[in-house]
Scaffold this active site. Structure first.
Site, PDB file in Angstrom:
ATOM      1  N   HIS A  54       0.844  -1.189   0.000  1.00  0.00           N
ATOM      2  CA  HIS A  54       0.000   0.000   0.000  1.00  0.00           C
ATOM      3  C   HIS A  54       0.879   1.238   0.000  1.00  0.00           C
ATOM      4  O   HIS A  54       2.096   1.161   0.211  1.00  0.00           O
ATOM      5  CB  HIS A  54      -0.916  -0.002   1.223  1.00  0.00           C
ATOM      6  CG  HIS A  54      -1.957  -1.072   1.177  1.00  0.00           C
ATOM      7  ND1 HIS A  54      -2.892  -1.253   2.172  1.00  0.00           N
ATOM      8  CD2 HIS A  54      -2.238  -2.020   0.231  1.00  0.00           C
ATOM      9  CE1 HIS A  54      -3.691  -2.262   1.859  1.00  0.00           C
ATOM     10  NE2 HIS A  54      -3.312  -2.746   0.693  1.00  0.00           N
ATOM     11  N   GLU A  56       1.359   3.830   2.000  1.00  0.00           N
ATOM     12  CA  GLU A  56       2.107   4.170   3.209  1.00  0.00           C
ATOM     13  C   GLU A  56       3.345   3.288   3.360  1.00  0.00           C
ATOM     14  O   GLU A  56       4.439   3.753   3.677  1.00  0.00           O
ATOM     15  CB  GLU A  56       1.219   4.023   4.450  1.00  0.00           C
ATOM     16  CG  GLU A  56      -0.059   4.854   4.390  1.00  0.00           C
ATOM     17  CD  GLU A  56      -1.245   4.074   3.850  1.00  0.00           C
ATOM     18  OE1 GLU A  56      -2.329   4.174   4.437  1.00  0.00           O
ATOM     19  OE2 GLU A  56      -1.089   3.363   2.824  1.00  0.00           O
ATOM     20  N   ALA A 157     -19.780   9.514 -28.572  1.00  0.00           N
ATOM     21  CA  ALA A 157     -19.134  10.507 -29.437  1.00  0.00           C
ATOM     22  C   ALA A 157     -20.207  11.133 -30.321  1.00  0.00           C
ATOM     23  O   ALA A 157     -20.829  10.447 -31.133  1.00  0.00           O
ATOM     24  CB  ALA A 157     -18.068   9.839 -30.296  1.00  0.00           C
ATOM     25  N   SER A 171     -19.012   7.771 -40.732  1.00  0.00           N
ATOM     26  CA  SER A 171     -18.435   8.609 -39.673  1.00  0.00           C
ATOM     27  C   SER A 171     -16.985   8.205 -39.491  1.00  0.00           C
ATOM     28  O   SER A 171     -16.629   7.042 -39.595  1.00  0.00           O
ATOM     29  CB  SER A 171     -19.196   8.422 -38.350  1.00  0.00           C
ATOM     30  OG  SER A 171     -19.050   7.096 -37.883  1.00  0.00           O
ATOM     31  N   TRP A 173     -14.069   9.466 -36.825  1.00  0.00           N
ATOM     32  CA  TRP A 173     -13.420  10.302 -35.820  1.00  0.00           C
ATOM     33  C   TRP A 173     -14.012  11.705 -35.736  1.00  0.00           C
ATOM     34  O   TRP A 173     -13.365  12.704 -36.052  1.00  0.00           O
ATOM     35  CB  TRP A 173     -11.917  10.406 -36.090  1.00  0.00           C
ATOM     36  CG  TRP A 173     -11.192   9.118 -35.873  1.00  0.00           C
ATOM     37  CD1 TRP A 173     -11.635   8.023 -35.207  1.00  0.00           C
ATOM     38  CD2 TRP A 173      -9.867   8.809 -36.329  1.00  0.00           C
ATOM     39  NE1 TRP A 173     -10.691   7.033 -35.208  1.00  0.00           N
ATOM     40  CE2 TRP A 173      -9.583   7.491 -35.881  1.00  0.00           C
ATOM     41  CE3 TRP A 173      -8.904   9.513 -37.060  1.00  0.00           C
ATOM     42  CZ2 TRP A 173      -8.372   6.858 -36.151  1.00  0.00           C
ATOM     43  CZ3 TRP A 173      -7.706   8.884 -37.326  1.00  0.00           C
ATOM     44  CH2 TRP A 173      -7.436   7.571 -36.883  1.00  0.00           C
ATOM     45  N   ARG A 187     -10.210   2.755 -21.340  1.00  0.00           N
ATOM     46  CA  ARG A 187     -10.219   1.321 -21.626  1.00  0.00           C
ATOM     47  C   ARG A 187      -9.294   0.567 -20.685  1.00  0.00           C
ATOM     48  O   ARG A 187      -9.576  -0.565 -20.304  1.00  0.00           O
ATOM     49  CB  ARG A 187      -9.810   1.080 -23.076  1.00  0.00           C
ATOM     50  CG  ARG A 187     -10.865   1.481 -24.092  1.00  0.00           C
ATOM     51  CD  ARG A 187     -10.332   1.320 -25.499  1.00  0.00           C
ATOM     52  NE  ARG A 187     -11.313   1.771 -26.489  1.00  0.00           N
ATOM     53  CZ  ARG A 187     -11.049   1.895 -27.781  1.00  0.00           C
ATOM     54  NH1 ARG A 187      -9.851   1.602 -28.248  1.00  0.00           N
ATOM     55  NH2 ARG A 187     -11.980   2.308 -28.608  1.00  0.00           N
ATOM     56  N   THR A 199     -21.949  -2.067 -34.011  1.00  0.00           N
ATOM     57  CA  THR A 199     -20.607  -1.488 -33.981  1.00  0.00           C
ATOM     58  C   THR A 199     -19.553  -2.562 -34.243  1.00  0.00           C
ATOM     59  O   THR A 199     -18.602  -2.357 -35.000  1.00  0.00           O
ATOM     60  CB  THR A 199     -20.339  -0.833 -32.612  1.00  0.00           C
ATOM     61  OG1 THR A 199     -21.242   0.261 -32.437  1.00  0.00           O
ATOM     62  CG2 THR A 199     -18.914  -0.306 -32.529  1.00  0.00           C
ATOM     63  N   ASP A 203     -17.442  -2.069 -37.553  1.00  0.00           N
ATOM     64  CA  ASP A 203     -16.102  -1.523 -37.345  1.00  0.00           C
ATOM     65  C   ASP A 203     -15.073  -2.546 -36.872  1.00  0.00           C
ATOM     66  O   ASP A 203     -13.868  -2.287 -36.958  1.00  0.00           O
ATOM     67  CB  ASP A 203     -16.159  -0.395 -36.306  1.00  0.00           C
ATOM     68  CG  ASP A 203     -17.013   0.772 -36.768  1.00  0.00           C
ATOM     69  OD1 ASP A 203     -17.179   0.921 -37.988  1.00  0.00           O
ATOM     70  OD2 ASP A 203     -17.494   1.530 -35.900  1.00  0.00           O
ATOM     71  N   ARG A 210      -3.842   1.702 -25.967  1.00  0.00           N
ATOM     72  CA  ARG A 210      -2.728   1.899 -26.895  1.00  0.00           C
ATOM     73  C   ARG A 210      -1.816   0.676 -26.989  1.00  0.00           C
ATOM     74  O   ARG A 210      -1.397   0.122 -25.990  1.00  0.00           O
ATOM     75  CB  ARG A 210      -1.890   3.103 -26.459  1.00  0.00           C
ATOM     76  CG  ARG A 210      -2.579   4.423 -26.765  1.00  0.00           C
ATOM     77  CD  ARG A 210      -1.685   5.576 -26.405  1.00  0.00           C
ATOM     78  NE  ARG A 210      -2.236   6.824 -26.880  1.00  0.00           N
ATOM     79  CZ  ARG A 210      -1.617   7.987 -26.733  1.00  0.00           C
ATOM     80  NH1 ARG A 210      -0.462   8.062 -26.127  1.00  0.00           N
ATOM     81  NH2 ARG A 210      -2.167   9.087 -27.189  1.00  0.00           N
TER      82      ARG A 210
END
Length: 218
Positions: A54, A56, A157, A171, A173, A187, A199, A203, A210
């Site tokens: 932890h 501390e 978005a 669409s 970005w 994420r 979706t 897509d 990343r």
């Protein structure tokens, strides 16, 4: 408004705590700053990963046995007083003869009562420093503990007029680079992601954060 020293060091605890984001669940995010008896910062720490020390303990174990004696310890969450993956943080705080402990918020976990144990050791306690910020930092942990429910975030978005795609259905970005970077971070922080079948079919999103972050951690 000028911050008091207590507020300044508590904000540093918040900054340190965020370094564990996405790695400590189901534990809370915690950071710690240790000052010696002269008011000089001698150590900092945070909860790096679930099962590890932890905050501390991370900070205090970097010091020699007497370096923190008579000093002050800042932590955004009440130090633990029970055995879990690691020993109680309060025992090490008492052992290192800390004079004062400054706490952002009390731990809502019913098995934790570090404040009582510290007071019994005649350590000065100050609580509630930037309490609202401390609670917001650990809002996920608080909801999990209080309601036994997951913390859900809705990510949408849209354009300024509420559209999510062009009239043709195309669409690409419609958000900014900054917004997409924030999604990558999200994420990494959450245990699961839910999206629509449309979706996935249209897509085939990877739903990963990343790539360079993924490979660096493997």
């Amino acid at each position: 408004m000028k911050l008091s020293d207590d507020e300044k060091y508590m904000k540093e605890c918040f900054r340190l705590a965020l370094k564990g984001r996405g790695k400590v669940a189901p534990n809370p995010l915690v950071g710690c700053v240790v000052l010696d008896k002269f008011g000089k910062v001698v150590s900092k720490g945070y909860h790096h990963k679930y099962g590890k020390n932890h905050a501390e303990r991370d900070a205090l174990l970097k010091l020699k046995n007497n370096e923190a004696e008579g000093g002050t310890l800042y932590v955004n969450l009440e130090p633990c007083s029970h055995y879990g993956k690691t020993p109680p943080c309060v025992d090490l705080i008492i052992e290192r003869k800390i004079k004062r402990v400054v706490i952002g918020m009390k731990d809502i976990n019913p098995v934790v009562d570090g404040i009582t144990k510290l007071k019994q050791a005649e350590i000065e306690i100050t609580t509630g420093i930037l309490k609202d910020e401390a609670e917001f930092l650990n809002r996920v942990f608080i909801k999990n503990m209080k309601k036994q429910l997951p913390y859900v975030v809705l990510k949408i978005a849209t354009t300024m007029d509420g559209k999510i795609a062009a009239r043709t259905g195309d669409s690409k970005w419609i958000t900014s680079d900054e917004a997409r970077k924030e999604v990558y971070k999200m994420r990494k922080e959450f245990d699961c992601i839910m999206t629509s079948s449309n979706t996935v079919i249209a897509d085939n999103p990877s739903m990963e954060h990343r790539f360079k972050c993924i490979f660096a951690e493997q």
